[in-house]
Design a protein around this motif. Structure first.
Motif, PDB file in Angstrom:
ATOM      1  N   UNK A  90       0.423  -1.536   0.179  1.00 17.13           N
ATOM      2  CA  UNK A  90      -0.037  -0.144  -0.256  1.00 17.13           C
ATOM      3  C   UNK A  90       1.079   0.456   0.221  1.00 17.13           C
ATOM      4  N   UNK A  91       2.180   1.145  -0.214  1.00 11.14           N
ATOM      5  CA  UNK A  91       2.698   2.509  -0.390  1.00 11.14           C
ATOM      6  C   UNK A  91       3.417   2.525  -1.649  1.00 11.14           C
ATOM      7  N   UNK A  92       3.179   2.770  -2.961  1.00 13.25           N
ATOM      8  CA  UNK A  92       3.401   2.891  -4.470  1.00 13.25           C
ATOM      9  C   UNK A  92       2.571   4.228  -4.274  1.00 13.25           C
ATOM     10  N   UNK A  93       3.205   5.039  -5.363  1.00 15.09           N
ATOM     11  CA  UNK A  93       2.542   6.153  -5.594  1.00 15.09           C
ATOM     12  C   UNK A  93       1.240   5.785  -6.008  1.00 15.09           C
ATOM     13  N   UNK A  94       0.648   4.949  -6.222  1.00 18.74           N
ATOM     14  CA  UNK A  94      -0.689   4.296  -7.517  1.00 18.74           C
ATOM     15  C   UNK A  94      -1.373   4.229  -6.492  1.00 18.74           C
ATOM     16  N   UNK A  95      -1.230   3.970  -4.891  1.00 16.59           N
ATOM     17  CA  UNK A  95      -1.931   3.142  -4.094  1.00 16.59           C
ATOM     18  C   UNK A  95      -2.158   4.693  -3.315  1.00 16.59           C
ATOM     19  N   UNK A  96      -0.810   5.141  -3.134  1.00 18.63           N
ATOM     20  CA  UNK A  96      -1.827   6.311  -2.564  1.00 18.63           C
ATOM     21  C   UNK A  96      -2.137   7.208  -2.634  1.00 18.63           C
ATOM     22  N   UNK A  97      -2.105   8.034  -4.190  1.00 18.88           N
ATOM     23  CA  UNK A  97      -3.574   8.941  -5.085  1.00 18.88           C
ATOM     24  C   UNK A  97      -4.191   8.546  -5.114  1.00 18.88           C
ATOM     25  N   UNK A  98      -4.602   7.061  -5.465  1.00 15.22           N
ATOM     26  CA  UNK A  98      -5.903   6.180  -4.527  1.00 15.22           C
ATOM     27  C   UNK A  98      -6.432   6.157  -4.559  1.00 15.22           C
ATOM     28  N   UNK A  99      -6.052   6.130  -3.009  1.00 10.81           N
ATOM     29  CA  UNK A  99      -6.589   6.182  -1.161  1.00 10.81           C
ATOM     30  C   UNK A  99      -7.302   7.588  -1.329  1.00 10.81           C
ATOM     31  N   UNK A 100      -6.768   8.874  -1.657  1.00 12.95           N
ATOM     32  CA  UNK A 100      -6.860  10.436  -1.746  1.00 12.95           C
ATOM     33  C   UNK A 100      -7.861  10.216  -2.618  1.00 12.95           C
ATOM     34  N   UNK A 101      -7.663  10.124  -3.644  1.00  9.73           N
ATOM     35  CA  UNK A 101      -8.915   9.936  -4.777  1.00  9.73           C
ATOM     36  C   UNK A 101     -10.688   9.224  -4.357  1.00  9.73           C
ATOM     37  N   UNK A 102     -10.275   8.065  -3.175  1.00 11.83           N
ATOM     38  CA  UNK A 102     -11.669   7.529  -2.853  1.00 11.83           C
ATOM     39  C   UNK A 102     -11.885   8.362  -1.694  1.00 11.83           C
ATOM     40  N   UNK A 103     -11.184   8.982  -1.283  1.00 15.55           N
ATOM     41  CA  UNK A 103     -12.086  10.222   0.064  1.00 15.55           C
ATOM     42  C   UNK A 103     -12.358  11.412  -0.763  1.00 15.55           C
ATOM     43  N   UNK A 104     -13.531  12.264  -0.276  1.00 22.02           N
ATOM     44  CA  UNK A 104     -14.020  13.692  -1.319  1.00 22.02           C
ATOM     45  C   UNK A 104     -13.386  14.096  -0.407  1.00 22.02           C
ATOM     46  N   UNK A 105     -12.702  14.439   0.607  1.00 22.43           N
ATOM     47  CA  UNK A 105     -12.268  15.764   0.761  1.00 22.43           C
ATOM     48  C   UNK A 105     -10.784  15.975   0.549  1.00 22.43           C
ATOM     49  N   UNK A 106     -10.046  14.329   0.515  1.00 24.48           N
ATOM     50  CA  UNK A 106      -8.543  14.493  -0.825  1.00 24.48           C
ATOM     51  C   UNK A 106      -8.514  14.859  -1.876  1.00 24.48           C
ATOM     52  N   UNK A 107      -9.993  14.445  -2.690  1.00 21.74           N
ATOM     53  CA  UNK A 107     -10.260  14.418  -3.902  1.00 21.74           C
ATOM     54  C   UNK A 107     -10.590  15.725  -4.108  1.00 21.74           C
ATOM     55  N   UNK A 108     -11.228  16.891  -3.467  1.00 22.60           N
ATOM     56  CA  UNK A 108     -11.172  17.634  -3.630  1.00 22.60           C
ATOM     57  C   UNK A 108     -10.452  18.756  -4.026  1.00 22.60           C
ATOM     58  N   UNK A 109      -9.248  18.342  -2.901  1.00 27.04           N
ATOM     59  CA  UNK A 109      -7.981  18.795  -2.747  1.00 27.04           C
ATOM     60  C   UNK A 109      -6.967  18.922  -4.177  1.00 27.04           C
TER      61      UNK A 109
END
Length: 195
Positions: A126-145
């Protein structure tokens, strides 16, 4: 230690601006699937920037450019979270993300500005860049930023270790600071919005 991924987001904004959710980006960025342990912190940061800009492009939003002052604020915070064992926008001593960005000199003489921060840590697969960015995209506040069209600059700092295990060489802790500085002379506006 089992793989773990944690995310947190906070934004100080000038207006409530919501952008549509972007479909998963299909860009190929160097190192995007590689675990943190398989690449340098610098390579990981470059991959994160590439993936963030791919998501922004897929949403029809212009790319963010690296900014040294935002990165300095991010780097200090990533190191502090790993060293002190916490995961929050506010350090145990009370310093907030806004304090860090203001102290970096990023807003300088700009009187119209907007800043935001995303945090994430992960280890193992879960430490790959793809996983990290995907986790932000699955969270509305992170996706908003991540997709906020007004943001023009970014500072990304990836530090080896996690807030729960500073010596975890397979883990990575990332702070990303987003920013926009408008023309001088406009009225300064800043308001904090929480998740």
């Amino acid at each position: 230690m089992p793989s773990a991924l944690r995310v947190i987001s906070l934004v100080a904004v000038t207006a409530a601006l919501l952008l549509p959710t972007a479909a998963a980006a299909s860009a190929r960025c160097p190192g995007e699937e590689a675990a943190a342990s398989a690449q340098s912190e610098t390579a990981l940061e470059q991959s994160l920037l590439c993936l963030i800009n791919a998501r922004r492009a897929a949403a029809g939003v212009r790319a963010v450019s690296p900014n040294g002052r935002l990165r300095a604020a991010a780097l200090g915070h990533s190191h502090d979270m790993v060293r002190s064992g916490y995961f929050s926008h506010t350090a145990p001593g009370g310093v907030t993300f806004l304090d860090r960005i203001l102290d970096s000199g990023y807003v300088g003489g700009a009187r119209n500005w907007q800043v935001g921060e995303n945090l994430v840590w992960g280890n193992g697969r879960l430490s790959s860049p793809a996983e990290l960015v995907s986790s932000w995209m699955r969270s509305p506040p992170h996706r908003e930023n991540l997709l906020r069209g007004r943001f023009r600059e970014i500072g990304i700092a990836a530090v080896r270790g996690t807030p729960v295990a500073a010596g975890d060489d397979g883990g990575i802790t990332v702070t990303s600071e987003y920013g926009f500085r408008g023309k001088r002379g406009a009225k300064k506006q800043s308001r904090r919005a929480r998740r």
